[in-house]
Design an enzyme around this catalytic site. Structure first.
Site, PDB file in Angstrom:
ATOM      1  N   ASP A  71     -44.526  72.543  10.083  1.00 46.61           N
ATOM      2  CA  ASP A  71     -43.150  72.627   9.487  1.00 46.61           C
ATOM      3  C   ASP A  71     -42.419  71.848   9.519  1.00 46.61           C
ATOM      4  O   ASP A  71     -43.169  70.179  10.229  1.00 46.61           O
ATOM      5  CB  ASP A  71     -42.822  73.955   9.964  1.00 46.61           C
ATOM      6  CG  ASP A  71     -41.742  74.053  11.085  1.00 46.61           C
ATOM      7  OD1 ASP A  71     -42.292  73.170  11.810  1.00 46.61           O
ATOM      8  OD2 ASP A  71     -41.083  74.889  11.329  1.00 46.61           O
ATOM      9  N   ARG A  75     -34.250  83.763   8.608  1.00 50.96           N
ATOM     10  CA  ARG A  75     -33.310  82.539   9.080  1.00 50.96           C
ATOM     11  C   ARG A  75     -33.194  81.757   7.679  1.00 50.96           C
ATOM     12  O   ARG A  75     -33.871  80.801   7.175  1.00 50.96           O
ATOM     13  CB  ARG A  75     -34.992  81.592   9.904  1.00 50.96           C
ATOM     14  CG  ARG A  75     -34.121  80.370  10.574  1.00 50.96           C
ATOM     15  CD  ARG A  75     -34.721  79.870  11.591  1.00 50.96           C
ATOM     16  NE  ARG A  75     -36.977  79.089  11.252  1.00 50.96           N
ATOM     17  CZ  ARG A  75     -37.687  78.495  11.255  1.00 50.96           C
ATOM     18  NH1 ARG A  75     -36.568  78.397  12.859  1.00 50.96           N
ATOM     19  NH2 ARG A  75     -38.298  78.628  10.941  1.00 50.96           N
TER      20      ARG A  75
END
Length: 534
Positions: free
Chosen positions: A448, A167
């Site tokens: 996160d 990603r």
């Protein structure tokens, strides 16, 4: 060589860079980055500007809708042609940052794939990003190892490992350490360019290829941009168009209204969509931030079973399976609780039920954040999905999901406990991020950046509209200030005044407070915080 690097004349490094990673940033790689920047960065900035114009419409009361101009694309009968063999079965995917030990453990975890993350679980320091690229190259070369001196333990890859996916950073994030003709380059392009430049041939020699997760897309034109980037890079590197594959994270509210369009724009490269549940909640709050009728309750009450989240998940499954690609489920953020068997059993049962719901709904795979959850998720998907995926067996074609379903406001309450949790978790995460750690275990969950985004965005909106708590009080600036003072004092006491200087808490307190009090909402806290990390 470590402190010098001969570079093309139109590329410069910022003064903070002292380590130039010459094995990664050789002339060919830098020239490729320059080509991508010159060809695609202007359009990237234009697309970001279009986001602001769309937000202005939302602020005026316009609601998201299925685009009229692409109605034929949605109605037409077409499919994506090819999913590579090593991506057919993705029933459990593990995610995490590109730190070396994490890469080894994730690849060895027993999951089908590992999404190595340069975005929400990575604090984008120069060394984190470049060492991450080196770690992924070493992993693909099957030469990665790590020695933990504290544990006196060595780590290396098993014979069989997960398929690697990457990603890159979202379109909104720059790489401020690399300037091309005086302009900061795109974090998206920088991460993508280095990975495909160094890994494409290595992976193709193993009958695989570079596979990506594309984050935070808000419009099908952004998918078109990525498709053009992929095609240009494939031609530049002399590999067939369609070699690179992408799964798009549906983690913005606007993207859920354009699923067919996003798939269509990437049809030579796409293999799936993913329900990025935490960022999706953040996007919902952000898009409707100036409308009190769209205020959400405590974030712990906004689960995948509330109507707007359930509708978006089912729509992703329906559109993906109609077009012949994977519909990936969301993250189980729980981590094993070693010192409390009862709490651990409760947490793992939540994971099991979540994965059971996903596979029964028709998802082709799911995410976990910790190796200890892989087997639980695998067991549920193995039980209900004996084949590689459910693309041909679970259509959900009779689901009629409307525009209203996708924005339905869930019932629930705003509590003082929820306010305090947003403050506490948001500040703890931000402090760790400022220290260079983007993946943080807090209260038995692996958090996160999306967690901190939800936390500060809810507080911003609740404060703006003096939202009413379940005990009847209004969340005024006075109440916000009082509770924030108490929460910061708790953290100071826990850390100890003598130790505060060794942390980033003072900066985290200040930055978090500024973001919540800001008159004009900041689109991403990471943009504000990025200037504070080295």
């Amino acid at each position: 060589m470590e402190n010098t690097l001969i570079t093309p004349t139109d590329l410069q490094f910022s003064k903070e860079v002292t380590h130039y990673y010459p094995d990664l940033l050789m002339d060919g790689a830098l020239e490729f980055i320059i080509e991508l920047h010159q060809k695609f960065d202007k359009e990237r900035l234009h697309l970001l500007h279009k986001r602001l114009k769309q937000q202005a419409k939302f602020d005026r009361g316009v609601l998201p809708s299925f685009p009229q101009e692409t109605e034929e694309t949605r109605k037409a009968d077409w499919q994506v042609k090819h999913i590579p063999q090593d991506l057919q079965d993705r029933r459990v995917e593990i995610t995490g940052p590109v730190e070396r030990k994490m890469v080894i453990n994730a690849l060895n975890s027993g999951a089908k794939t590992f999404m190595a993350d340069f975005e929400d679980s990575n604090s984008p320091t120069w060394d984190n990003c470049l060492q991450g690229q080196q770690n992924l190259l070493d992993a693909n070369m099957r030469r990665i190892s790590h020695y933990d001196s504290k544990k006196d333990k060595s780590y290396q890859l098993n014979d069989e490992v997960a398929v690697l996916m990457v990603r890159p950073r979202g379109l909104h994030l720059n790489e401020r350490h690399v300037l091309i003709n005086g302009e900061e380059t795109s974090g998206s392009l920088f991460d993508f360019a280095l990975y495909v430049f160094h890994n494409t041939r290595v992976l193709m020699n193993r009958d695989s290829a570079p596979y990506f997760y594309l984050p935070k897309l808000e419009h099908y034109l952004e998918a078109r941009w990525w498709n053009e980037v992929f095609t240009f890079a494939e031609e530049y590197l002399s590999v067939p168009v369609g070699t690179f594959k992408a799964t798009v994270l549906i983690e913005t509210l606007t993207a859920s209204f354009q699923l067919d369009e996003i798939i269509y724009e990437l049809k030579n490269h796409i293999v799936g969509l993913n329900c990025g549940r935490w960022d999706y909640i953040f996007s919902y709050i952000k898009k409707f931030r100036n409308h009190p009728e769209f205020i959400l309750p405590d974030r712990d009450q906004v689960t995948m079973t509330v109507p707007f989240m359930d509708a978006y998940s089912r729509l992703v499954i329906q559109r993906c399976h109609k077009r012949g690609i994977h519909a990936m489920g969301g993250m189980a953020a729980q981590i094993p609780i070693k010192n409390d068997p009862v709490a651990n059993e409760t947490a793992l049962e939540k994971v099991r039920l979540d994965k059971e719901r996903e596979v029964k709904n028709g998802h082709d795979g799911t995410w976990v954040a910790h190796p200890g959850l892989v087997q639980i998720a695998l067991d549920e998907f193995n039980k209900y999905m004996p084949e590689d995926n459910q693309i041909g067996t679970m259509s959900r074609e009779n689901d009629a999901i409307t525009e209203a379903d996708l924005i339905a406001v869930p019932k629930g309450t705003i509590t003082e406990k929820g306010v305090r949790k947003n403050m506490n978790v948001g500040i703890l995460y931000l402090e760790a991020w400022l220290r260079g750690n983007g993946c943080v275990a807090l209260y038995n969950l692996m958090e996160d950046a999306a967690t901190a985004e939800i936390s500060r965005t809810q507080l911003w909106q609740w404060r703006k509209f003096n939202a009413r708590l379940d005990d009847g009080r209004k969340f005024t600036d006075t109440l916000y200030t009082l509770i924030l003072k108490e929460e910061t004092e708790k953290i100071r006491h826990l850390v100890g005044e003598a130790n505060l200087g060794n942390t980033e808490f003072e900066r985290a307190f200040e930055l978090f407070d500024k973001l919540v009090r800001a008159r004009e909402f900041e689109e991403f806290l990471t943009l504000k915080a990025y200037r504070s990390i080295t």
